[in-house]
Each structure stands twice: as structure tokens, then as C-alpha cells.
Write a protein that holds these residues in place. Structure first.
Motif, PDB file in Angstrom:
ATOM      1  N   GLN A  37       0.829  -1.203   0.000  1.00 57.41           N
ATOM      2  CA  GLN A  37       0.000   0.000   0.000  1.00 57.41           C
ATOM      3  C   GLN A  37       0.866   1.255   0.000  1.00 57.41           C
ATOM      4  O   GLN A  37       1.725   1.444   0.854  1.00 57.41           O
TER       5      GLN A  37
ATOM      6  N   GLU B 191      -1.197  -9.039   1.630  1.00 57.00           N
ATOM      7  CA  GLU B 191      -2.436  -8.273   1.732  1.00 57.00           C
ATOM      8  C   GLU B 191      -3.655  -9.166   1.520  1.00 57.00           C
ATOM      9  O   GLU B 191      -4.665  -9.048   2.222  1.00 57.00           O
TER      10      GLU B 191
ATOM     11  N   GLN C 102      -6.826 -10.151   3.957  1.00 59.36           N
ATOM     12  CA  GLN C 102      -8.245 -10.033   3.623  1.00 59.36           C
ATOM     13  C   GLN C 102      -8.997 -11.324   3.905  1.00 59.36           C
ATOM     14  O   GLN C 102     -10.179 -11.308   4.257  1.00 59.36           O
TER      15      GLN C 102
ATOM     16  N   ASN D  75     -12.622  -7.949  10.189  1.00 59.05           N
ATOM     17  CA  ASN D  75     -13.154  -6.699   9.659  1.00 59.05           C
ATOM     18  C   ASN D  75     -13.621  -5.805  10.807  1.00 59.05           C
ATOM     19  O   ASN D  75     -14.499  -6.186  11.595  1.00 59.05           O
TER      20      ASN D  75
ATOM     21  N   ARG E 138     -12.835   3.446   6.965  1.00 60.16           N
ATOM     22  CA  ARG E 138     -12.437   3.284   5.562  1.00 60.16           C
ATOM     23  C   ARG E 138     -11.023   2.743   5.417  1.00 60.16           C
ATOM     24  O   ARG E 138     -10.701   2.122   4.414  1.00 60.16           O
ATOM     25  N   ASN E 139     -10.159   2.987   6.382  1.00 57.17           N
ATOM     26  CA  ASN E 139      -8.813   2.414   6.384  1.00 57.17           C
ATOM     27  C   ASN E 139      -8.386   2.196   7.827  1.00 57.17           C
ATOM     28  O   ASN E 139      -9.010   2.706   8.770  1.00 57.17           O
ATOM     29  N   LEU E 140      -7.307   1.444   7.978  1.00 50.33           N
ATOM     30  CA  LEU E 140      -6.886   1.030   9.315  1.00 50.33           C
ATOM     31  C   LEU E 140      -6.404   2.194  10.170  1.00 50.33           C
ATOM     32  O   LEU E 140      -6.578   2.201  11.386  1.00 50.33           O
ATOM     33  N   THR E 141      -5.770   3.171   9.551  1.00 48.77           N
ATOM     34  CA  THR E 141      -5.178   4.262  10.332  1.00 48.77           C
ATOM     35  C   THR E 141      -6.223   5.131  11.018  1.00 48.77           C
ATOM     36  O   THR E 141      -5.879   5.899  11.916  1.00 48.77           O
ATOM     37  N   GLU E 142      -7.487   5.017  10.610  1.00 50.49           N
ATOM     38  CA  GLU E 142      -8.518   5.852  11.233  1.00 50.49           C
ATOM     39  C   GLU E 142      -8.747   5.493  12.699  1.00 50.49           C
ATOM     40  O   GLU E 142      -9.239   6.319  13.469  1.00 50.49           O
TER      41      GLU E 142
ATOM     42  N   ARG F 149      -2.259  -4.550  13.551  1.00 49.01           N
ATOM     43  CA  ARG F 149      -2.503  -4.095  12.184  1.00 49.01           C
ATOM     44  C   ARG F 149      -2.426  -5.216  11.152  1.00 49.01           C
ATOM     45  O   ARG F 149      -3.030  -5.117  10.073  1.00 49.01           O
TER      46      ARG F 149
ATOM     47  N   ILE G 100      -8.733  -5.711   9.054  1.00 49.24           N
ATOM     48  CA  ILE G 100      -8.991  -5.045   7.785  1.00 49.24           C
ATOM     49  C   ILE G 100     -10.124  -4.054   8.010  1.00 49.24           C
ATOM     50  O   ILE G 100     -10.851  -4.130   9.011  1.00 49.24           O
TER      51      ILE G 100
ATOM     52  N   LYS H 228     -13.211  -2.647   5.667  1.00 50.13           N
ATOM     53  CA  LYS H 228     -13.964  -2.556   4.420  1.00 50.13           C
ATOM     54  C   LYS H 228     -15.445  -2.552   4.755  1.00 50.13           C
ATOM     55  O   LYS H 228     -15.863  -2.900   5.866  1.00 50.13           O
TER      56      LYS H 228
END
Length: 740
Positions: free
Chosen positions: A395, A431, A435, A440, A472-476, A492, A496, A498
Motif C-alpha cells: 500500500q 495483503e 483479507q 473486519n 475506511r482504512n486502518l489508520t482511522e 494491524r 482489515i 472494508k
């Protein structure tokens, strides 16, 4: 009316002066040099140093960091040739004070303006490096430091003499080498040198502080030794800066230094950390043959001209994050013992790692590396440079890997381009596995979140946040006050983010992604993603050897009673010997080429061994009761004996009678009969063989037919894999495919 005109003109004049005034505050360099050379026009808080003031300061040293220091701060010190009388007295008076026995005395020239040439050798103690005992004025610690440099120079001198001539009469111990020793600390903070500053061939036994100093002309620090920390942070070198053959025994700080002229650190040695963070190099920087025994930090540096590190050695890590190379960066014949950090580095021209050596554990860490011009490229030894380039995640680095692949394809370094594609697919597999097996964040239960490493409070915070807005992404999740960085790093790889989907659709997506992961894993394990034909060849050898033995076994070991149908001892020995040779060859290549040989061998075993073994067990468990038990299951086309490529034919004999007449059973009573089984295995897998051997279609157990068709199907996949690998590894064909 006249008064109004005068007022307007005055207002206009004031506006023009006010607009031009800021520009007048920035004096050109030529003006600045002129101002510096004339005491009358210097800054008002810098009085001119006279002999009387100098003697006063020498009689009353100040205390700084527990050491007596001669305070000459904020003076204008005129050492120009037209002021020779003061210059001579300055050097004589200061030298006599600094060289007194007993406790060392430092020198503080901070914020001073020094006009004319400055020579440190006129102030320090001159002493020989060889042939004489050290002066008794030195403390035991100082003597130990000097002896350390003496021993080093003695060894170098003896080595050079032995290399030049073994019959030379010159004794290195009799060579009179002089060095200037400075016992006290030296402070040059924000000192301004208008002419040549000569600090060469000097040994500083105490810390040196040159923060913010300005060198308007040549600054010569060649062959200087820094026994304690030396700080040049924020120093400005308007002309050449020479540090050739210098030694930094302790920390060296050049952070935010400005090098406007040529820089020469050739043959220097940094025995501790060297910090060049945010330094700027406007002209060529020569770091050839430098020994970096500690970490070398060049983070956020700007190289406007060539950076030359050829033949240097980095015993610890080299940091170049966010550095900008506008011209060539030369690392030829450099030895790296630790990783090189190129995170976010910008290369606008060429980074040359030709003939560079990388020890085990050394690599180029290049996430975020940018090629921001058409001429930018990375050069290195073919087949090596691609293996030492490391990217931790896919990524954010997909475009970088694509550009690196194109870079090496343009250079016709196909092996390196394939290696980077292999790296990219490994990261893609990671990756995809995440998934398939990851949890999730937008659908996981509290128990699942707690099970993977979140605390109860953190899991509740995640559930509350996703109810308001899905992640929307992991860093949020780092925006949540309950989530700390340590927790994020631990989990991490197991989570995931999504959009939520129905359970059936989620299961279907995971199954399809899992199948794709399985296929990609096999490509990576058994061919390094089409980049290693020798590995593919090794896989083929092992498959041919195993299936050859299987075909021989089912054809020759029919029964033990009432009349045995078994091979002879001679034939058995030859079959076992042939299998041993082929399998040993294949295993040797597999363990030499595969990155994970045991995992590759296990995968090959599942594909090649598992199904045939099950079929063999079922076959011998059921037994064979059919006519023509004394005739081989395999038939050969007897009209020709030649090497044939039979990629289009099937493994059974044709039905047309005229063609069937040409096929005869292989002969069991020949000593070379065992070769037919390996020939059939080769024919069936690689579609290549010396005889056209096929399977008969009468009185044949279905399990044997299934076994032959299974190998034939694997052969189709193997041929595709081999051709794909060849297309990616043959240089000419590779360029034709990728640059058509």
C-alpha cells in the motif's frame, strides 16, 4: 495649491522610500564582505579588540562548564597583514596562556568577527607524533588520547613504507611529523571568519563548538582529530570546506550546516554517530573512502550537486530519509554492514550502487522513494541490486515498485526487474491473506476484537465509532483516544477495514480470494513468480523422477501369487539409481534457488505425491484381475526412434487401426526397459521424449488411466509455467514482450 502639491510629493517620496527600505536590508554578498573588512561599519556591539583589552581578558578568564575559558566574545579581531603588529602579539599572548602547565584553559570566540587569515597552529602546542615522549604538561587522560593517534599513524606509516619499498632505509619512527594540540575547549559559536580559517593538522582534546559559525572563505580542517564531541550545527561554509583525513573519535554534528562550496571529507573516519540532518550541499561533496563506524544521519539533506561516497564503509545504519539528490549519488564499491534508509528520498538523476557490497542483514529500505524526473535511475550490480531493495508494504508503494521494474528493464537488468516483481507479488499475497483471515473492523464482534489484541474499552470504542461512521482504512482507529500506537502496531496485521456485506457474499469473497492466494503462493514458491527457470527446472526433475518410479512400479509389480509378476533385481537397482540421480539433482537446485525450500518441497509433495499415492493404495487394495496380465500397459510407436516434441498429443493410443498397428508393448525382457518409464514420464509432463510411448486402452484399470491423465494435466500447467518463466528471463524475448 502649492502647499498641497508639496504634501503630495512628500507622501509619494515617503511611500517610495518605505517600499525600497526592506530591499535595502538584504545586502549582497560583496557588500557583506566589504562591511566585514571594515571595523567602522561593523555591528555596533562588536568592539575592536586591542592589545590592552586582550591582556585584560587573559588576566581574568571566565568559568564555563567547569573550565577556565579566555573570553573573547563579540570582538572584532583584526588579523590582516596590514595589522601585523597586533596579529603577532595576539598569537603570542594567547598561546602563552593556553600552553601553561596544569589545568587546560579554553578559548571562547563566540559571536566574534575575525578579519584576515586565522591559523589555529599559532595558538596550540606543536608536538611531534613520532620519536619523542609526550610533554609532561598533559594529563594521563590526554596522553592516552594522543598515544591512540600515535599508534594509529605509526601503523599506517609502517604499512605505507612496506608497500613502497621493502629495502627502504627510512624508519617511520624517525619521521618528524608535527601536530597542533589544543588541550582546552574551543567555542566558535556564530563566529564570522572573513578570510581563510586554517584548523588543519590539529588535535582537539576537549569539545569543539562551532554552531552557527560563518566561513566566508576557505575552511581547512584537514587531518584534524576531534577527541570529544564536535558540533558544526548551523555552520555556513561559503567556500570550500576541507575535512580530508580527519578523525572524529566522538559525536560529530553538522545538522543544518550550509555548504556553499566544495566539500571534502575524503579518507576521514567517524568513530561515533555523525549527524548531517537537514544539511545543504550546493557543490560536489566528496565522502570517498570514509569510515563510518557509527550511525550516519543524512535525513532531509539537499544535494544540489554530486554526492560521492565511493569506497566508503558503513558499519552502522545509513539514514537518508526525505533527502533530495538533484545530481548523481555515487555509492560505488561501498560496503554496507547495516540497512540503508531511503524512505521518502527523492532521486532526480542517478543513484549508482555499482560493485557495492551488502553484508547479511544489509538492504536498501525504499518505501516512498520518488523518481521525479525522466533521467532518474538506480544502477547496481546485475542480479544483486534487486535482491537488496526492500519495501515493507504494498500500500502506497505500488507505483514505486512499477517504476523500479521499468528502471531495471530499461537497463536490461532482467533479473533485478523480476526480483522486484517477485517482491511486489509477495507483498500482494500478504495483503490478500490479511483479507482472507483478517478481522473486519466494521463487522467484528466485541469478542473478536478482544481476541486479536484490543482491550475491552478499546473494542467498545471501535464499535461505537463504526456505528456513527464505518472505518475506511486502518489508520482511522488511531484517531480514537483509546487506541495507542503500540496497540495499532500489534494488531494491524490481523485487521482489515472494508464495507460490511452479507454473510453469504462475504464467504464467497473470502473463498475466491483464498483460491487466488493459493495459486499465487504456488507461483511464488515454485518459480519465484516466473523469475527463476532453474527452480522451475528442479520442480520438473522431481516430478519426472517420482512419476517414472510410479509408472514402473504399477507396470512391473503386478502380483506375488500364484505366479509372481515382479521386476528383476537388476532392473530394480537401475530404477532406484535413476530415481536417486534425478531427485538429487532436483533437490539440489530446489534448495539452492528457492527462498523457502522446505515449504516449496511440501507444496510440491502435495501436488505431485499425494494424489498418485492415494491412487496406488486404492489400486493395490482392490487388486488387478484382468486379461493380458503378462503384457505391459505402455506401448511405443515402433516405426521411429528420435527426439520428439509432442505437446499436442494425448497419452493414449489412437483408435484408427492402421495407426494402432504401429504401436507395440514395451519389452520387459530388455535391460534398458526401465528407461522407458522415465521416458514416458518425461513425455507426459514436458511433452518431450525419445520415443512415442502411450497408454494402451484395452484391459486397463481405470485408476492407472486416472494416474496418467493426472500427470498429463500437470504437464500442461508445467509447460505454461516454464514458457512464462522463459519469456520473463530471456533478455531479448523479455524486451520484445514488455516494450513492444
Amino acid at each position: 495649491m502649492l502647499d498641497r502639491r508639496i504634501v503630495r510629493w512628500l507622501i509619494l517620496l515617503v511611500a517610495i522610500v518605505g517600499w525600497l527600505f526592506p530591499f535595502g536590508m538584504i545586502a549582497p554578498p560583496a557588500w557583506a564582505a566589504t562591511i566585514a573588512d571594515h571595523p567602522a561599519t561593523t555591528v555596533l556591539d562588536r568592539p575592536l579588540l586591542t592589545v590592552d583589552l586582550l591582556q585584560e581578558r587573559l588576566r581574568h578568564p571566565i568559568q564555563s562548564d567547569g573550565m577556565s575559558v579566555i573570553d573573547l566574545r563579540r570582538f572584532v579581531i583584526d588579523l590582516r597583514s596590514d595589522n601585523a603588529s597586533f596579529r603577532d602579539q595576539f598569537y603570542r599572548l594567547v598561546r602563552s596562556q593556553l600552553q601553561r602547565p596544569g589545568t587546560p584553559i579554553g578559548l571562547d570566540l563566540s559571536n566574534a568577527l575575525i578579519q584576515g587569515d586565522f591559523q589555529i597552529s599559532q595558538l596550540g602546542l606543536r608536538m611531534p607524533l613520532f620519536g619523542q615522549a609526550l610533554s609532561p604538561i598533559f594529563t594521563p587522560a590526554e596522553q592516552a588520547q594522543l598515544q591512540r593517534d600515535r599508534r594509529r599513524l605509526s601503523r599506517l606509516s609502517a604499512l605505507s613504507q612496506s608497500l613502497l619499498s621493502t629495502t627502504s632505509e627510512t624508519d617511520p619512527q624517525t619521521v618528524s611529523l608535527q601536530i597542533t594540540v589544543f588541550r582546552g575547549s574551543v567555542k566558535l559559536t556564530r563566529t564570522r571568519f572573513t578570510q581563510i580559517a586554517d584548523f588543519s593538522n590539529t588535535f582537539f582534546l576537549n569539545p569543539l563548538e562551532v554552531q552557527g559559525a560563518q566561513f566566508l572563505q576557505l575552511a581547512d580542517w584537514s587531518q584534524t582529530r576531534f577527541s570529544r564531541p564536535a558540533s558544526f550545527a548551523g555552520a555556513s561554509f561559503s567556500r570550500d570546506a576541507r575535512f580530508r583525513s580527519s578523525i572524529f573519535f566522538d559525536r560529530a554534528a553538522f545538522d543544518q550546516a550550509q555548504f556553499q562550496g566544495n566539500v571534502n571529507f575524503q579518507s576521514s573516519e567517524f568513530q561515533s554517530t555523525a549527524n548531517f540532518n537537514r544539511a545543504t550541499f550546493a557543490q560536489p561533496a566528496n565522502f570517498m573512502r570514509v569510515q563510518w563506524l557509527g550511525n550516519a544521519d543524512f535525513a532531509q539533506t539537499v544535494w544540489q550537486h554530486e554526492a560521492i561516497f565511493n569506497r566508503s564503509r558503513f558499519s552502522q545504519a545509513l539514514f537518508l530519509p526525505d533527502a533530495v539528490f538533484e545530481q548523481a549519488a555515487m555509492f560505488r564499491e561501498v560496503q554496507f554492514d547495516r540497512p540503508v534508509n531511503l524512505r521518502g528520498t527523492t532521486i532526480l538523476d542517478r543513484a549508482d550502487f555499482g560493485y557495492a557490497g551488502f553484508s547479511q542483514g544489509a538492504y536498501l529500505n525504499v518505501p516512498g522513494l520518488r523518481f521525479d524526473s525522466d533521467r532518474a535511475k538506480i544502477v547496481g550490480n546485475p542480479g544483486q541490486i534487486g535482491r537488496v531493495i526492500s519495501v515493507p508494504t504494498l500500500q502506497g508503494n505500488e507505483n514505486l515498485l512499477r517504476e523500479l521494474v521499468r528502471n531495471f528493464r530499461r537497463l536490461e537488468q532482467i533479473a533485478d526487474a523480476n526480483e522486484l516483481e517477485y517482491t511486489r507479488e509477495r507483498l500482494r499475497l500478504k495483503e490478500l491473506q490479511q483479507q482472507v483471515f483478517g478481522v473486519n473492523l466494521n463487522a467484528a464482534s466485541l469478542w473478536q476484537l478482544s481476541h486479536i489484541g484490543f482491550s475491552t474499552q478499546q473494542a467498545i470504542a471501535i464499535v461505537q465509532q463504526r456505528s456513527q461512521q464505518p472505518f475506511r482504512n486502518l489508520t482511522e482507529i488511531l484517531a480514537l483516544p483509546e487506541i495507542d500506537l503500540a496497540t495499532y502496531i500489534n494488531v494491524r496485521d490481523h485487521i482489515i477495514a472494508k464495507e460490511g456485506a452479507s454473510s453469504s457474499r462475504e464467504v464467497f469473497n473470502r473463498i475466491s480470494t483464498g483460491l487466488y492466494c493459493l495459486g499465487l503462493s504456488l507461483l511464488l514458491l515454485l518459480s519465484r513468480y516466473g523469475s527463476d527457470f532453474r527452480l522451475v527446472f528442479a520442480v520438473g526433475l522431481l516430478a519426472i523422477a517420482y512419476f517414472g518410479v510410479v509408472f514402473w512400479f504399477i507396470d512391473r509389480w503386478r502380483r506375488l501369487t500364484p505366479k509372481p509378476i515382479v521386476p528383476t533385481v537388476y532392473e530394480t537397482v537401475w530404477v532406484v539409481s535413476g530415481f536417486t540421480v534425478l531427485s538429487s539433482w532436483g533437490l539440489t537446485e530446489l534448495f539452492r534457488q528457492a527462498e523457502h525450500p522446505w515449504l516449496a518441497l511440501a507444496s510440491l509433495g502435495v501436488i505431485v505425491v499425494l494424489v498418485p499415492t492415494i491412487l496406488l493404495i486404492v489400486l493395490y487394495y482392490r487388486g488387478r484381475y484382468h486379461p493380458q496380465m503378462n503384457v505391459s500397459y505402455f506401448m511405443e510407436e515402433g516405426t521411429l526412434r528420435q527426439l520428439r516434441i509432442v505437446i499436442g498429443r494425448l497419452p493414449i493410443i489412437p483408435r484408427f487401426e492402421d495407426f494402432r498397428k504401429r504401436y507395440l508393448p514395451i519389452l520387459w525382457d530388455r535391460r534398458w526397459n526401465w528407461l522407458n518409464y522415465f521416458d514416458f514420464s518425461l513425455n507426459n509432463l514436458m511433452k518431450l521424449g525419445f520415443n512415442d510411448i502411450r497408454l494402451r486402452d484395452t484391459h486397463l484399470p481405470g485408476l492407472i488411466t486416472a494416474l496418467v491423465w493426472y500427470q498429463w494435466s500437470l504437464g500442461i500447467l508445467y509447460i505454461a509455467l516454464a514458457l512464462w518463466t522463459l519469456s520473463r528471463t530471456i533478455p531479448g524475448l523479455n524486451l520484445l514482450i514488455y516494450f513492444r
